[in-house]
Design a protein around this motif. Structure first.
Motif, PDB file in Angstrom:
ATOM      1  N   VAL A 101       0.706  -1.033  -0.146  1.00  0.00           N
ATOM      2  CA  VAL A 101       0.020   0.205  -0.193  1.00  0.00           C
ATOM      3  C   VAL A 101       0.904   0.898  -0.408  1.00  0.00           C
ATOM      4  O   VAL A 101       1.701   1.221   1.104  1.00  0.00           O
ATOM      5  N   VAL A 102       1.214   2.106  -1.029  1.00  0.00           N
ATOM      6  CA  VAL A 102       1.222   3.166  -0.808  1.00  0.00           C
ATOM      7  C   VAL A 102       0.314   4.519  -1.198  1.00  0.00           C
ATOM      8  O   VAL A 102      -0.092   4.454  -2.030  1.00  0.00           O
ATOM      9  N   GLY A 103       0.601   5.243  -0.113  1.00  0.00           N
ATOM     10  CA  GLY A 103       0.213   6.250   0.381  1.00  0.00           C
ATOM     11  C   GLY A 103      -0.226   6.271   1.947  1.00  0.00           C
ATOM     12  O   GLY A 103       0.846   6.644   2.839  1.00  0.00           O
ATOM     13  N   GLN A 104      -1.226   7.001   2.446  1.00  0.00           N
ATOM     14  CA  GLN A 104      -1.601   7.155   3.666  1.00  0.00           C
ATOM     15  C   GLN A 104      -2.425   5.848   4.438  1.00  0.00           C
ATOM     16  O   GLN A 104      -2.836   4.815   3.889  1.00  0.00           O
ATOM     17  N   ASP A 105      -2.234   6.523   5.506  1.00  0.00           N
ATOM     18  CA  ASP A 105      -2.665   4.977   6.927  1.00  0.00           C
ATOM     19  C   ASP A 105      -4.060   4.832   5.953  1.00  0.00           C
ATOM     20  O   ASP A 105      -4.338   3.894   6.675  1.00  0.00           O
ATOM     21  N   GLY A 106      -4.997   5.851   5.133  1.00  0.00           N
ATOM     22  CA  GLY A 106      -6.532   5.247   5.585  1.00  0.00           C
ATOM     23  C   GLY A 106      -6.257   4.301   4.578  1.00  0.00           C
ATOM     24  O   GLY A 106      -7.484   3.571   3.910  1.00  0.00           O
ATOM     25  N   LEU A 107      -5.591   4.078   3.164  1.00  0.00           N
ATOM     26  CA  LEU A 107      -5.424   2.954   2.149  1.00  0.00           C
ATOM     27  C   LEU A 107      -5.384   1.625   2.519  1.00  0.00           C
ATOM     28  O   LEU A 107      -5.622   1.205   2.227  1.00  0.00           O
ATOM     29  N   VAL A 108      -5.061   1.728   4.023  1.00  0.00           N
ATOM     30  CA  VAL A 108      -4.437   0.142   5.183  1.00  0.00           C
ATOM     31  C   VAL A 108      -5.781  -0.221   4.869  1.00  0.00           C
ATOM     32  O   VAL A 108      -6.254  -1.472   4.371  1.00  0.00           O
ATOM     33  N   ALA A 109      -6.813   0.738   6.032  1.00  0.00           N
ATOM     34  CA  ALA A 109      -7.610   0.092   5.986  1.00  0.00           C
ATOM     35  C   ALA A 109      -8.635  -0.508   4.977  1.00  0.00           C
ATOM     36  O   ALA A 109      -9.764  -0.872   5.051  1.00  0.00           O
ATOM     37  N   ASN A 110      -8.884   1.084   3.507  1.00  0.00           N
ATOM     38  CA  ASN A 110      -9.234   0.681   2.976  1.00  0.00           C
ATOM     39  C   ASN A 110      -8.938  -0.531   2.142  1.00  0.00           C
ATOM     40  O   ASN A 110     -10.289  -1.567   1.557  1.00  0.00           O
ATOM     41  N   VAL A 111      -8.287  -1.255   1.858  1.00  0.00           N
ATOM     42  CA  VAL A 111      -7.881  -2.050   1.644  1.00  0.00           C
ATOM     43  C   VAL A 111      -7.867  -3.575   2.146  1.00  0.00           C
ATOM     44  O   VAL A 111      -8.527  -4.950   1.980  1.00  0.00           O
ATOM     45  N   ALA A 112      -7.793  -3.438   3.706  1.00  0.00           N
ATOM     46  CA  ALA A 112      -8.180  -4.405   4.374  1.00  0.00           C
ATOM     47  C   ALA A 112      -9.093  -5.557   4.647  1.00  0.00           C
ATOM     48  O   ALA A 112      -8.986  -6.825   4.133  1.00  0.00           O
ATOM     49  N   LYS A 113     -10.486  -5.074   4.445  1.00  0.00           N
ATOM     50  CA  LYS A 113     -11.310  -5.924   4.395  1.00  0.00           C
ATOM     51  C   LYS A 113     -11.733  -6.699   3.135  1.00  0.00           C
ATOM     52  O   LYS A 113     -12.146  -7.712   2.999  1.00  0.00           O
ATOM     53  N   TYR A 114     -11.052  -6.618   1.991  1.00  0.00           N
ATOM     54  CA  TYR A 114     -10.466  -7.291   0.854  1.00  0.00           C
ATOM     55  C   TYR A 114      -9.563  -8.499   1.192  1.00  0.00           C
ATOM     56  O   TYR A 114      -9.652  -9.340   0.212  1.00  0.00           O
ATOM     57  N   LEU A 115      -8.983  -8.326   1.546  1.00  0.00           N
ATOM     58  CA  LEU A 115      -7.937  -9.549   1.984  1.00  0.00           C
ATOM     59  C   LEU A 115      -8.280 -10.448   2.420  1.00  0.00           C
ATOM     60  O   LEU A 115      -8.768 -10.787   3.595  1.00  0.00           O
ATOM     61  N   THR A 116      -7.573 -11.745   2.830  1.00  0.00           N
ATOM     62  CA  THR A 116      -7.734 -12.822   3.897  1.00  0.00           C
ATOM     63  C   THR A 116      -7.024 -13.701   4.499  1.00  0.00           C
ATOM     64  O   THR A 116      -5.922 -14.399   3.477  1.00  0.00           O
ATOM     65  N   GLY A 117      -6.091 -12.715   4.926  1.00  0.00           N
ATOM     66  CA  GLY A 117      -4.704 -13.078   5.129  1.00  0.00           C
ATOM     67  C   GLY A 117      -3.412 -13.007   4.121  1.00  0.00           C
ATOM     68  O   GLY A 117      -2.466 -12.912   5.189  1.00  0.00           O
TER      69      GLY A 117
END
Length: 299
Positions: free
Chosen positions: A88-104
């Motif tokens: 994730v290249v950007g701000q802290d909030g971008l990590v939160a945005n992608v987290a919901k789509y991941l499975t580990g």
């Protein structure tokens, strides 16, 4: 045959790109801001730093790996694979945005603007990408497993978030529902409020913390890896038909907050992404609690 790892670089459109897209050219955007006593220079410089970080991260990916990029607005249409390393290249909030789509999948957060971004989730400068990314695939990078929150409806819709889940009206107006808590002797209260916020220890650095401070900070904030959530009812309204006794609390790992809709429409969305939400109508219910999955963030 084992597939080579795939580096998925997650980024978002910069403020500079949005301005130029709106006004047509750099010059028009600069004129628009200067006529209002503002300068485009700072925004353009932040854009330059982001482009530099993206180039540095791209160059750091091993030649034998596959790679792709995905923009924030396209995350809900992108299919992540188990062998992915997410950068994730950007701000802290971008990590939160992608987290919901991941499975580990492991996540490396690259901070493009340390002077502005706190770096809670984007913890690394882009110059460290060349050593970090291969180390993640080799299992040599330390990973912190961050607690997430989930909402599950009575018709099996599911929403996951890293910071918080909000349940309420789309425009944050008053919504009616019945609220109850597992292990509370079956107590249920009819309420009218501007919504319910349920957050994690990671969310305790953002929206959840502002509500917590407003309430006097009586409940201890959870740690990011702790299996405990805090919940708050926002602006509960007392009336002959609605109460205000159940307005805050904590959820240990096995407990769930349950909400039954008594309005025409209620939505639930996570981490500020209203475009990707659950929608419930009168009589439907949703249960919110600690998610069994974790975000695996490279420390």
């Amino acid at each position: 045959m084992t597939l080579a790892p795939r580096a998925v670089i997650v980024h978002r459109t910069s403020e500079y790109e949005e301005l130029v897209a709106r006004h047509g050219t750099h010059g028009q955007a600069a004129f628009f801001l200067s006529s209002r006593g503002r300068s485009l220079d700072e925004i353009a410089e932040r854009h330059r730093r982001t482009r530099h970080a993206l180039a540095e991260v791209t160059a750091a990916i091993p030649l034998t790996w596959r790679q792709t990029r995905v923009e924030r607005a396209d995350l809900d249409r992108f299919l992540f694979a188990q062998e992915d390393v997410v950068v994730v290249v950007g701000q802290d909030g971008l990590v939160a945005n992608v987290a919901k789509y991941l499975t580990g999948q492991p996540v490396v957060g690259i901070n493009t603007d340390p002077g502005r971004n706190p770096g809670v989730l984007v913890r690394h400068p882009s110059r460290h990408a060349a050593t970090l990314i291969p180390a993640v695939a080799a299992g040599g990078a330390g990973v912190e497993e961050l607690t997430m929150v989930e909402a599950v409806t009575d018709d099996a819709q599911r929403l996951v978030a890293l910071n918080e889940i909000y349940l309420g009206a789309a425009g944050h107006q008053t919504v009616r529902y019945r609220l109850g808590l597992d292990g509370d002797g079956g107590a249920v209260e009819a309420q009218a409020s501007s919504g319910v916020l349920v957050g994690t220890g990671t969310g305790a650095t953002g929206w959840l913390r502002s509500v917590w401070q407003e309430r006097g900070g009586r409940l201890p904030l959870p740690a990011p890896t702790e299996d405990r959530l805090l919940w708050f009812v926002r602006e509960a309204w007392p009336s002959p038909a609605t109460g205000t006794s159940l307005v805050a609390g904590e959820l240990q790992a096995a407990l769930r907050l349950h909400v039954t809709v008594e309005s025409e429409r209620l939505i639930a969305f996570g981490d500020g992404m209203e475009s990707d939400s659950l929608e419930l109508t009168w009589g439907q219910s949703v249960r919110v609690g600690v998610c069994a999955e974790r975000l695996r963030l490279v420390g």
